[in-house]
Design an enzyme around this catalytic site. Structure first.
Site, mmCIF file in Angstrom:
data_model
loop_
_atom_site.group_PDB
_atom_site.id
_atom_site.type_symbol
_atom_site.label_atom_id
_atom_site.label_comp_id
_atom_site.label_asym_id
_atom_site.label_seq_id
_atom_site.Cartn_x
_atom_site.Cartn_y
_atom_site.Cartn_z
ATOM 1 N N GLU A 153 0.661 -0.583 0.492
ATOM 2 C CA GLU A 153 -0.258 -0.281 -0.220
ATOM 3 C C GLU A 153 0.996 0.865 0.240
ATOM 4 O O GLU A 153 0.488 2.308 -0.364
ATOM 5 C CB GLU A 153 -1.010 0.224 1.562
ATOM 6 C CG GLU A 153 -1.969 -1.217 1.505
ATOM 7 C CD GLU A 153 -2.902 -0.478 0.194
ATOM 8 O OE1 GLU A 153 -3.481 0.371 -0.538
ATOM 9 O OE2 GLU A 153 -4.128 -1.944 0.331
ATOM 10 N N ARG A 173 0.616 3.903 -2.675
ATOM 11 C CA ARG A 173 -0.089 5.499 -2.748
ATOM 12 C C ARG A 173 1.423 6.278 -2.581
ATOM 13 O O ARG A 173 1.288 7.481 -3.298
ATOM 14 C CB ARG A 173 -0.477 4.961 -1.879
ATOM 15 C CG ARG A 173 -1.862 4.207 -1.891
ATOM 16 C CD ARG A 173 -3.013 3.882 -0.821
ATOM 17 N NE ARG A 173 -3.635 2.522 -0.673
ATOM 18 C CZ ARG A 173 -4.798 2.826 -0.320
ATOM 19 N NH1 ARG A 173 -5.891 3.861 0.068
ATOM 20 N NH2 ARG A 173 -5.519 1.187 -0.310
ATOM 21 N N ASP A 181 -5.097 -9.914 -7.955
ATOM 22 C CA ASP A 181 -5.448 -8.717 -9.005
ATOM 23 C C ASP A 181 -4.006 -8.257 -10.135
ATOM 24 O O ASP A 181 -4.221 -8.528 -10.932
ATOM 25 C CB ASP A 181 -6.576 -7.573 -9.238
ATOM 26 C CG ASP A 181 -6.609 -7.222 -7.276
ATOM 27 O OD1 ASP A 181 -5.330 -7.365 -6.811
ATOM 28 O OD2 ASP A 181 -7.078 -6.418 -7.446
ATOM 29 N N GLU A 184 -12.209 0.305 -10.795
ATOM 30 C CA GLU A 184 -12.260 -0.457 -11.175
ATOM 31 C C GLU A 184 -13.213 0.011 -12.328
ATOM 32 O O GLU A 184 -11.929 -0.315 -13.265
ATOM 33 C CB GLU A 184 -11.780 -1.536 -10.744
ATOM 34 C CG GLU A 184 -10.985 -2.251 -9.567
ATOM 35 C CD GLU A 184 -10.877 -1.668 -8.354
ATOM 36 O OE1 GLU A 184 -12.162 -1.148 -8.145
ATOM 37 O OE2 GLU A 184 -10.041 -1.367 -7.310
ATOM 38 N N THR A 235 -1.512 1.253 -10.423
ATOM 39 C CA THR A 235 -2.242 0.420 -9.866
ATOM 40 C C THR A 235 -3.509 1.458 -9.674
ATOM 41 O O THR A 235 -4.222 1.041 -8.696
ATOM 42 C CB THR A 235 -1.775 -1.071 -9.212
ATOM 43 O OG1 THR A 235 -3.662 -1.880 -9.108
ATOM 44 C CG2 THR A 235 -1.752 -1.081 -7.981
HETATM 45 C C1 DMJ Z 1 -6.634 0.027 -5.229
HETATM 46 O O1 DMJ Z 1 -5.692 0.649 -4.044
HETATM 47 C C2 DMJ Z 1 -5.313 -0.197 -5.738
HETATM 48 O O2 DMJ Z 1 -6.381 0.332 -7.153
HETATM 49 C C3 DMJ Z 1 -5.029 -1.492 -5.493
HETATM 50 O O3 DMJ Z 1 -4.503 -2.433 -6.942
HETATM 51 C C4 DMJ Z 1 -6.347 -2.562 -4.777
HETATM 52 N N1 DMJ Z 1 -7.467 -1.743 -5.015
HETATM 53 C C5 DMJ Z 1 -7.678 0.058 -4.993
HETATM 54 C C6 DMJ Z 1 -8.995 0.184 -5.225
HETATM 55 O O4 DMJ Z 1 -9.754 -0.344 -5.061
#
Ligand code: DMJ
Length: 646
Positions: A185, A189, A342, A525, A619
């Site tokens: 995370e 982020r 994912d 998403e 992501t």
């Molecule tokens: C985000 O923090 C990122 O996209 C992660 O890969 C998956 N979940 C969240 C958003 O839903």
């Protein structure tokens, strides 16, 4: 496809992991010569029991560190014929920005940010109903919300907000925290946010006057400090990253409840960020001596993880969601495209794109994985024919082997896949130098046409999951594989689930609080896939879809006093009157600002803003530039960038 979720579909003996010592032989205990018929019978029985015991032990061990090829268990869903789009009529491709709708999205961002700034500036998280902030650990914040939001402000041209956020970074951002934070995370982020802000600032060239050239140095300096601390996560025996890392002590740690296992997505969703950090520091010859980690080491650590994953051989390209940190192998665990699975698939494609398609190994891994998904995970709904993705779960059977069980469930998280498949189809499987917008059938290879069609269909499914009372999609849907005759007999037309192939567990009004599945927590998403679909097709349908979702967010998630909250039950319509606060999930996820609103803004912008052939989005929707590793650089990038094998 009518088997119930717990049906044993086929049973097989477990196969030991490659290189594992052979299981003990059943005949190791020498049998004494038979003295009589009775003793012979006993000897045979003894032998059978011994063999069964040895086999189940070997089976249990094998099941732990290996999994059978699940592709053997299921028949693939037949690939539907190519479709360019769900529309039968052609449309005019026109990327003129929709300034009015884009303006509404900017105002939504300001509504969210200003409340956070007012009540919780600098805190990692924000609770808009309680109007307060909180940090991830008691050691103090690490700029989760501020760094995750920064590049969206830069893109939206929000100079005043940006300047205050930048000042907070300058004066208060501090990674020297004696606390364990999530490696994944924090990387996607915070590191991702700082790196994209660095890139936007260093390429700004006066287009946004509020961005100063020195801002780039500020952001890269913080990225370097954080990257050095986070990189201690890779110090496990195998090189796979620890789930947690203490930023001050610079040591990795495992999560207590995960018994030394790490999730595949978390291990394989750090690469874009660390590779770009390596590249940027190397390019700038930056801040030498400040940190003792050399730029090239970031690249190597990130790449080593991929090497291990590749060596662990995901059968059929599909990776179980857990790996053993110490053994560097997959352990028997679910295969899914939602949580913990994912972004492994997302980053296979994006790693290939990031280095200007020079590392063929990632294209291969991605293509194999997409084959696996088509083989094993795609399912059509019985009523509508709509395409869903299922999960599979290994269950130990009586013989000690593995039986794969289908789980007919799809997380909202899976909705990244539609857009990813479209992007992969045009970048990996095109037969021409420049693919048209939208692509024409003859421009894509058969695999490209398959992936394109699946991507288009999955986006429609994801949009269908927004057909709820609030117009918001739940966290998890379950889907049917056969028509439920009991429900059909009832023929209750007022039941919104009657014409659907999917349902939400626990979403019906009861005295009980709604279950986890029914929530919408501001996730991005589907909107992310709509953005990619819009850029690759120019089809206004995707702008319409995006605006529908935005309006539902405005209606149900906007907190009048400021900020946005998730809803606990997407089937529970809010009237907008006071007293409904308990229906909100009191958290404004940082990805609302970094992803959901950014992708919405981009959908209503013209396609020259962050073109898809110049940027990859991490992501968390932080745009990172595509770079050519060979272009006039030091040996390190040439060495790594040109490799096509791990
Ligand atoms: C985000 O923090 C990122 O996209 C992660 O890969 C998956 N979940 C969240 C958003 O839903």
């Amino acid at each position: 496809m009518s088997a119930s979720p717990t049906t044993t579909l086929r049973q097989r003996k477990p196969v030991p992991p490659p290189g594992a010592p052979p299981p003990p032989q059943s005949g190791q205990t020498p049998a004494k010569p038979a003295k009589s018929v009775t003793s012979s019978v006993f000897a045979v029985l003894y032998l059978i029991v011994a063999v069964a015991g040895v086999l189940s032990l070997a089976g249990a061990a094998a099941a732990y560190l290996y999994y059978l090829n699940p592709g053997d268990y299921f028949r693939p869903t037949p690939t539907p014929p190519w479709i360019s789009s769900p529309d039968s009529e052609p449309w005019t491709v026109d990327f003129t920005p929709d300034l009015q709708r884009r303006g509404e999205i900017v105002r939504a961002f300001q509504h969210a940010w200003s409340a956070y700034e007012r009540d919780a500036m600098g805190c990692d998280e924000y609770h808009p109903v309680a109007r307060k902030g909180s940090n991830l650990t008691s050691a103090g914040g690490i700029g989760y919300m501020v760094t995750d939001s920064l590049d969206t402000m830069m893109l939206m041209g929000l100079g005043a907000e940006y300047s205050r956020a930048k000042r907070w970074i300058e004066d208060q951002l501090d990674f020297d925290r004696d606390a364990e934070v999530s490696t994944f995370e924090t990387t996607i982020r915070v590191l991702g946010g700082l790196l994209s802000a660095y890139n936007l600032a260093s390429t700004n060239e006066d287009s946004q006057p509020f961005i100063r050239p020195t801002d780039a140095t500020l952001f890269l300096g913080h990225a370097q400090s954080l990257g050095a601390r986070l990189s201690s996560a890779f110090s496990s025996a195998t090189g796979l990253p620890f789930t947690l890392v203490n930023l001050r002590k610079r040591v990795g740690a495992v999560e207590n409840d995960n018994r030394g296992l790490i999730s595949t997505a978390e291990a394989a969703t750090l690469q874009l960020e660390f590779r770009y950090l390596s590249w940027a520091l190397g390019e700038e010859d930056f801040l030498d001596g400040k940190e003792d980690v050399k730029p090239v080491e970031y690249w190597e650590k990130a790449e080593r993880v991929m090497k291990i994953i590749r060596g662990a051989r995901a059968n059929g390209g599909l990776a179980p969601i857990f790996m053993s940190l110490s053994a560097g192998k997959f352990v028997s665990s679910d295969i899914r495209l939602g949580s913990r699975g994912d972004s492994y698939y997302e980053y296979l494609l994006k790693q290939y794109l990031q280095t200007a398609s020079t590392e063929a190994v990632y294209a291969d891994m991605y293509a194999t994985a997409m084959d696996g998904i088509h083989q094993l995970l795609l399912v059509n709904g019985p009523r509508t024919g709509m395409l869903f993705t299922q999960e599979v779960q290994p269950k130990r059977n009586a013989q000690g082997g593995i039986t794969w069980v289908r789980i007919r469930k799809q997380d909202h998280l899976v909705c990244f896949l539609g857009g990813n498949l479209l992007l992969g189809a045009v970048r990996l499987h095109s037969l021409v130098d420049e693919v048209s917008i939208p692509p024409k059938e003859h421009e894509l290879s058969p695999t490209g046409r398959r992936d394109w069609t699946t991507g288009i269909n999955l986006i429609e499914t994801c949009m269908d999951t927004y057909r709820t009372k609030t117009g918001l999609s739940p966290e998890i849907i379950h889907f049917r594989e056969s028509i439920d005759t009991k429900r059909k007999k009832k023929n209750d037309k007022s039941d919104p689930e009657e014409d659907r192939d999917w349902f939400i567990k626990g979403s019906r009004p009861t005295d009980q609080p709604p279950v986890y599945d029914a929530r919408y927590i501001l996730r991005p998403e589907t909107i992310e896939s709509l953005f990619i679909a819009y850029r690759l097709t120019g089809n206004p349908r995707y702008r319409t879809y995006a605006y529908d979702i935005f309006q539902a967010i405005q209606r149900h998630c906007k907190v009048p006093g400021g900020g946005y909250a998730g809803v606990k039950n997407v089937e529970d319509e809010l009237s907008g009157r006071p007293g409904e606060e308990h229906r909100w999930e009191d958290k404004m996820e940082t990805f609302l600002l970094s992803e959901t609103l950014k992708y919405l803004y981009l959908i209503f912008s013209d396609d020259r803003l962050l073109p898809l052939d110049e940027y990859v989005f991490n992501t968390e929707a932080h745009p990172l530039p595509i770079f050519e590793p060979t272009a006039g650089l030091s040996g390190m990038h040439m060495q790594h960038g040109q490799r096509d094998e791990l």
